[in-house]
Structure formats: C-alpha cells, structure tokens
Write a protein that holds these residues in place. Structure first.
Motif, PDB file in Angstrom:
ATOM      1  N   LEU A   1       0.798  -1.223   0.000  1.00 20.33           N
ATOM      2  CA  LEU A   1       0.000   0.000   0.000  1.00 20.33           C
ATOM      3  C   LEU A   1       0.832   1.276   0.000  1.00 20.33           C
ATOM      4  CD1 LEU A   1      -3.000  -0.952   2.323  1.00 20.33           C
ATOM      5  CD2 LEU A   1      -2.809  -1.139  -0.168  1.00 20.33           C
ATOM      6  N   THR A   2       2.140   1.171  -0.203  1.00 22.37           N
ATOM      7  CA  THR A   2       2.937   2.374  -0.424  1.00 22.37           C
ATOM      8  C   THR A   2       2.758   2.822  -1.871  1.00 22.37           C
ATOM      9  OG1 THR A   2       4.901   1.069  -0.995  1.00 22.37           O
ATOM     10  CG2 THR A   2       4.629   1.735   1.329  1.00 22.37           C
ATOM     11  N   MET A   3       2.916   4.118  -2.119  1.00 21.62           N
ATOM     12  CA  MET A   3       2.637   4.663  -3.445  1.00 21.62           C
ATOM     13  C   MET A   3       3.810   4.428  -4.398  1.00 21.62           C
ATOM     14  SD  MET A   3       1.651   8.582  -4.543  1.00 21.62           S
ATOM     15  CE  MET A   3       0.317   8.655  -3.345  1.00 21.62           C
ATOM     16  N   ALA A   4       3.511   3.828  -5.547  1.00 21.76           N
ATOM     17  CA  ALA A   4       4.531   3.625  -6.580  1.00 21.76           C
ATOM     18  C   ALA A   4       4.669   4.851  -7.465  1.00 21.76           C
ATOM     19  CB  ALA A   4       4.182   2.399  -7.427  1.00 21.76           C
ATOM     20  N   GLY A   5       3.572   5.591  -7.650  1.00 25.27           N
ATOM     21  CA  GLY A   5       3.635   6.798  -8.471  1.00 25.27           C
ATOM     22  C   GLY A   5       2.272   7.151  -9.025  1.00 25.27           C
ATOM     23  N   THR A   6       2.156   8.366  -9.550  1.00 18.94           N
ATOM     24  CA  THR A   6       0.943   8.843 -10.203  1.00 18.94           C
ATOM     25  C   THR A   6       1.271   9.201 -11.640  1.00 18.94           C
ATOM     26  OG1 THR A   6       0.009   9.690  -8.132  1.00 18.94           O
ATOM     27  CG2 THR A   6      -0.867  10.606 -10.177  1.00 18.94           C
ATOM     28  N   TYR A   7       0.428   8.721 -12.577  1.00 13.21           N
ATOM     29  CA  TYR A   7       0.735   8.836 -14.000  1.00 13.21           C
ATOM     30  C   TYR A   7      -0.523   9.250 -14.769  1.00 13.21           C
ATOM     31  CZ  TYR A   7       3.929   5.491 -11.862  1.00 13.21           C
ATOM     32  OH  TYR A   7       4.792   4.860 -10.987  1.00 13.21           O
ATOM     33  N   PRO A   8      -0.364  10.021 -15.840  1.00 13.72           N
ATOM     34  CA  PRO A   8      -1.521  10.333 -16.690  1.00 13.72           C
ATOM     35  C   PRO A   8      -2.058   9.061 -17.346  1.00 13.72           C
ATOM     36  CG  PRO A   8       0.332  11.793 -17.151  1.00 13.72           C
ATOM     37  CD  PRO A   8       0.871  10.692 -16.302  1.00 13.72           C
ATOM     38  N   ALA A   9      -3.368   8.896 -17.335  1.00 11.75           N
ATOM     39  CA  ALA A   9      -3.995   7.789 -18.071  1.00 11.75           C
ATOM     40  C   ALA A   9      -4.127   8.236 -19.528  1.00 11.75           C
ATOM     41  CB  ALA A   9      -5.340   7.451 -17.467  1.00 11.75           C
ATOM     42  N   LEU A  10      -3.300   7.681 -20.390  1.00  7.75           N
ATOM     43  CA  LEU A  10      -3.290   8.106 -21.791  1.00  7.75           C
ATOM     44  C   LEU A  10      -4.568   7.671 -22.493  1.00  7.75           C
ATOM     45  CD1 LEU A  10       0.454   7.280 -22.560  1.00  7.75           C
ATOM     46  CD2 LEU A  10      -0.547   9.431 -21.764  1.00  7.75           C
ATOM     47  N   THR A  11      -5.006   6.465 -22.240  1.00 11.61           N
ATOM     48  CA  THR A  11      -6.322   5.992 -22.669  1.00 11.61           C
ATOM     49  C   THR A  11      -6.870   5.099 -21.567  1.00 11.61           C
ATOM     50  OG1 THR A  11      -5.527   3.996 -23.808  1.00 11.61           O
ATOM     51  CG2 THR A  11      -5.663   6.032 -25.108  1.00 11.61           C
ATOM     52  N   TYR A  12      -8.187   4.915 -21.560  1.00  7.54           N
ATOM     53  CA  TYR A  12      -8.790   4.047 -20.550  1.00  7.54           C
ATOM     54  C   TYR A  12     -10.160   3.591 -21.034  1.00  7.54           C
ATOM     55  CZ  TYR A  12     -11.166   8.454 -19.393  1.00  7.54           C
ATOM     56  OH  TYR A  12     -11.891   9.614 -19.463  1.00  7.54           O
ATOM     57  N   ASP A  13     -10.570   2.452 -20.524  1.00  9.29           N
ATOM     58  CA  ASP A  13     -11.909   1.907 -20.744  1.00  9.29           C
ATOM     59  C   ASP A  13     -12.322   1.256 -19.433  1.00  9.29           C
ATOM     60  OD1 ASP A  13     -14.243   1.273 -21.999  1.00  9.29           O
ATOM     61  OD2 ASP A  13     -13.423  -0.356 -23.222  1.00  9.29           O
ATOM     62  N   LEU A  14     -13.193   1.946 -18.685  1.00 18.00           N
ATOM     63  CA  LEU A  14     -13.535   1.528 -17.331  1.00 18.00           C
ATOM     64  C   LEU A  14     -14.943   0.963 -17.282  1.00 18.00           C
ATOM     65  CD1 LEU A  14     -12.129   4.571 -15.308  1.00 18.00           C
ATOM     66  CD2 LEU A  14     -10.963   2.438 -15.909  1.00 18.00           C
ATOM     67  N   PHE A  15     -15.066  -0.231 -16.702  1.00 13.13           N
ATOM     68  CA  PHE A  15     -16.361  -0.884 -16.533  1.00 13.13           C
ATOM     69  C   PHE A  15     -16.707  -0.925 -15.044  1.00 13.13           C
ATOM     70  CE2 PHE A  15     -14.832  -2.531 -20.568  1.00 13.13           C
ATOM     71  CZ  PHE A  15     -15.969  -2.487 -21.360  1.00 13.13           C
ATOM     72  N   PHE A  16     -17.872  -0.408 -14.723  1.00 15.50           N
ATOM     73  CA  PHE A  16     -18.410  -0.472 -13.371  1.00 15.50           C
ATOM     74  C   PHE A  16     -19.585  -1.446 -13.438  1.00 15.50           C
ATOM     75  CE2 PHE A  16     -16.487   3.535 -14.266  1.00 15.50           C
ATOM     76  CZ  PHE A  16     -15.823   3.930 -13.127  1.00 15.50           C
ATOM     77  N   ASP A  17     -19.446  -2.604 -12.798  1.00 18.65           N
ATOM     78  CA  ASP A  17     -20.410  -3.681 -13.021  1.00 18.65           C
ATOM     79  C   ASP A  17     -20.711  -4.390 -11.713  1.00 18.65           C
ATOM     80  OD1 ASP A  17     -21.838  -5.953 -13.953  1.00 18.65           O
ATOM     81  OD2 ASP A  17     -20.798  -5.853 -15.873  1.00 18.65           O
ATOM     82  N   ALA A  18     -21.988  -4.430 -11.343  1.00 19.84           N
ATOM     83  CA  ALA A  18     -22.391  -5.058 -10.084  1.00 19.84           C
ATOM     84  C   ALA A  18     -22.735  -6.531 -10.239  1.00 19.84           C
ATOM     85  CB  ALA A  18     -23.589  -4.321  -9.488  1.00 19.84           C
ATOM     86  N   ILE A  19     -22.772  -7.040 -11.468  1.00 21.50           N
ATOM     87  CA  ILE A  19     -23.160  -8.444 -11.658  1.00 21.50           C
ATOM     88  C   ILE A  19     -22.100  -9.261 -12.385  1.00 21.50           C
ATOM     89  CG2 ILE A  19     -25.630  -7.997 -11.532  1.00 21.50           C
ATOM     90  CD1 ILE A  19     -25.781  -7.952 -14.522  1.00 21.50           C
ATOM     91  N   SER A  20     -20.900  -8.720 -12.548  1.00 18.33           N
ATOM     92  CA  SER A  20     -19.786  -9.507 -13.076  1.00 18.33           C
ATOM     93  C   SER A  20     -18.476  -8.881 -12.630  1.00 18.33           C
ATOM     94  CB  SER A  20     -19.834  -9.597 -14.605  1.00 18.33           C
ATOM     95  OG  SER A  20     -19.426  -8.372 -15.200  1.00 18.33           O
ATOM     96  N   ASN A  21     -17.432  -9.685 -12.601  1.00 14.62           N
ATOM     97  CA  ASN A  21     -16.106  -9.190 -12.236  1.00 14.62           C
ATOM     98  C   ASN A  21     -15.421  -8.682 -13.503  1.00 14.62           C
ATOM     99  OD1 ASN A  21     -13.922  -8.598 -10.608  1.00 14.62           O
ATOM    100  ND2 ASN A  21     -13.109 -10.684 -10.596  1.00 14.62           N
ATOM    101  N   ALA A  22     -15.950  -7.582 -14.048  1.00 14.19           N
ATOM    102  CA  ALA A  22     -15.519  -7.080 -15.354  1.00 14.19           C
ATOM    103  C   ALA A  22     -14.096  -6.531 -15.293  1.00 14.19           C
ATOM    104  CB  ALA A  22     -16.477  -5.992 -15.826  1.00 14.19           C
ATOM    105  N   THR A  23     -13.393  -6.647 -16.417  1.00 11.50           N
ATOM    106  CA  THR A  23     -12.016  -6.173 -16.528  1.00 11.50           C
ATOM    107  C   THR A  23     -11.972  -4.853 -17.279  1.00 11.50           C
ATOM    108  OG1 THR A  23     -11.132  -8.431 -16.503  1.00 11.50           O
ATOM    109  CG2 THR A  23      -9.709  -6.706 -17.395  1.00 11.50           C
TER     110      THR A  23
END
Length: 360
Positions: free
Chosen positions: A14-36
């Motif tokens: 839980l120590t911080m490795a670093g903060t980086y700009p997300a150049l691209t992303y595709d985020l799934f928020f899903d309550a009925i599957s363990n989506a990637t």
C-alpha cells in the motif's frame, strides 16, 4: 469530450509507486460480473501484477475507480504499458462457506465474512463502513456448501441492492513511510431517478423485454428427488408466478400462459429443508419479467452528473409507452467517448435467498 484521468498505483504493501496520466482508458463499473477494465500509461518501472490502482479526474478529490492490476502488457517499441484491472472486490475472488443464516443487517453480514475469509483485511480491506442495515435470510437447500465470494456479493446486489464501493483514500505511517488504503462502504442503494426516452439527453437506446416472449420459468414443481418414473413424477407442490410478480399456489388468469416449468428436486431425507412456500418464492419471485435497457448520455449535460451515476441507482424508465422499474447494473466510461453507456436491469429485491447447486 472525455475526462482526463490520473492513475495512482500502490504496491501490495500500500505504499505509493507513483501517479501517472492515463493516456487511454476503458472503465467498466459492473455489479453483476467481475468485469475487466484497461488503462494505458507510459512505461515505468516498479509496477507489478497484484498492485492496486486508483483513478480520478484531474483536480478532483473523489476516487472514480479503485481496482487491482491483473495483467501488465508492456510495448517497448511504443513505450506504453497496458494495465488490465478488476474492481477492488477481486481480492475476494475465492470461496466461502454458505449455510442457513438470517439477521437484521446483510451489510454487517458481508463485513463479517470479509473479516473471516480474507487475509486482505489486514491491508487493503482495513477500513470498511457499514452504511445501512437490511434484514436478510439465506437458506442453503443442500446444507453447508462452498460458493465464490464475488458470486455471493452479486447475489446480494440482486436481492438487496447492496453495493461495495470506495468512497475515498486513507493515509497512515509505518516505519516513517506513508501508506494508503481505500475507504470502503457497504450499503443498500436507495437513490432514485426517472429517465424518459423522449428526453434528447439520452440516446442510442437498446431495450430487450421478455414480458411476452419470456426466457424465464413462471411455474415451479417441487418433485421428490427419489422419483423413478419420469412420466408420473411425485409432485409435492406447485407454484405459479403472476404477472404482477406475486407467487401463488393456484393457477389463475394473472399467470401468463402457456407457462414455462422449472423443477426443484426436493430431498425429503434432509433435516434442514426450507418450507415449500419459501422454495416457491425464492425460485420464482426474482423472475417476474426480464428486461435489459441500455442508453448513452453525454458526460456534460443538465440532467444527471457523473457523481449521480452509481451502481444500484433505482430508476423508473419510460420507453415508447412502457414503464420499467429498474436498477443501474453497470456503466462504462471510455477515453474514446464523451458519453457514458448505462445498463439497467430488473428490480429483484427481497429478503429471502435460497441457495442450491442448481440455483448458483
């Protein structure tokens, strides 16, 4: 335009490795599957599979997404790293024991299971708040049995509309070194909102309604599991699901016909069987009618903000003259789009949860 996001990576300590700009992303928020989900950052060292990642918008304090890094794909030619991530509940991707149990707080029940079955409670799951209390009853028809913890959480969402969410980041010191953890809450979602397809804010609608062409059973037979004659089974009880969602033990005009039959094999020798009515309600009560509703909304609009888009949002949706009582089961945010894609499904709330080998 899409949001610019920052990705902060924390090691397994839980120590911080670093903060980086997300150049691209595709985020799934899903309550009925363990989506990637996926996030692409510039190539750096010191990031490993199993590390944790928090994403938030530039100049925003709220955490948009908190997950665990599952795989890392490094392209040395382009100098880019693609991080595949699952939501934080991925640390619970193991089995738990399920038995008959009831109580006044399903949320506290989940917290107790996390503390009992997850060694991650000493680190990443160290800060959990129970924010609501929902009565519950779990019946295991085959006695004690093992089930996947995430599957159990998904059942809880479908039955009680309870979600596990990250509300912020905590900070502490260990050996003069700072470390950070997610602040997690377990709660039943009670927020409500109405949506109408006539509102031009919402677009690209896809609606699947099996109200007439059903893909679910609305007639249940309880059959003695020792029956040997398939043409003349020993039927112990029958139940029907009315079109208003009520389960009854007499066929009537409020039941869509022709019916579709489901069979529950009843073990008369077991000592911990639930009563027949409970079996009928548990097996049919969640079916009612199945629907899936998807539509998109611009990130910048005057009707709903990104902060209001939460899994479990209870919704009344008006679409082409029909009304649907629904909940937000998933949504997607991508750097390639200025819109959020929302997915809604059936309301399936109740108190009783019947778990069996054929009902997982």
């Amino acid at each position: 335009m899409s949001h610019s996001l920052l990705a902060t990576v924390f090691g397994q300590d839980l120590t911080m490795a670093g903060t980086y700009p997300a150049l691209t992303y595709d985020l799934f928020f899903d309550a009925i599957s363990n989506a990637t989900s996926t996030v692409v950052i510039g190539q750096v060292s010191g990031i490993h599979e199993g590390d944790y990642i928090a994403l938030k918008a530039n100049n925003e304090a709220n955490v948009l997404y908190y997950g665990q890094i599952i795989t890392i794909d490094t392209d040395t030619t382009s100098g880019l790293m693609t991080l595949s991530i699952n939501y934080i509940w991925n640390v619970l991707n193991s089995q738990i024991l399920v038995t008959n149990r009831s109580g006044e707080s399903y949320e506290a029940h989940i917290n107790a299971l996390i503390n009992q079955y997850s060694t991650a409670t000493s680190s990443v799951l160290r800060d959990i708040t129970v924010s609501s209390n929902t009565p519950y009853q779990v019946t295991s028809s085959n006695g004690a049995q093992a089930t996947n913890f995430i599957d159990y959480l998904i059942r809880g969402f479908k039955l009680h509309n309870t979600v596990l969410s990250v509300d912020g980041i905590g900070q502490g010191q260990l050996n003069d070194k700072p470390f950070f953890w997610p602040k997690i809450s377990i709660k039943q979602v009670t927020d409500t909102m109405n949506f109408n397809s006539d509102n031009l804010t919402f677009n690209n609608w896809t609606v699947t309604d099996s109200r007439l062409l059903r893909g679910y059973a609305n007639e249940l037979w309880l059959i003695d599991k020792d029956t040997v004659d398939m043409e003349n089974p020993t039927v112990m009880a029958k139940y029907w699901l009315q079109n208003d969602g009520v389960v009854v033990n007499q066929l009537n005009s409020n039941v869509y016909q022709p019916t579709q039959v489901s069979i529950y094999l009843y073990d008369k020798t077991a000592t911990d069987n639930p009563d027949n009515d409970s079996i009928g309600r548990a097996n049919l009560g969640g079916n009612s009618y199945n629907h899936s509703i998807q539509f998109s909304v611009n990130l910048e609009n005057n009707f709903i903000s990104l902060d209001q888009i939460k899994l479990g949002l209870q919704s009344t949706i008006f679409y082409q003259g029909r009304q649907y009582k629904s909940v937000l089961t998933s949504y997607e945010i991508s750097s390639d789009s200025a819109q959020v894609r929302l997915t809604f499904g059936n309301l399936r709330f109740g108190k009783n949860d019947l778990i069996s080998d054929t009902n997982n």
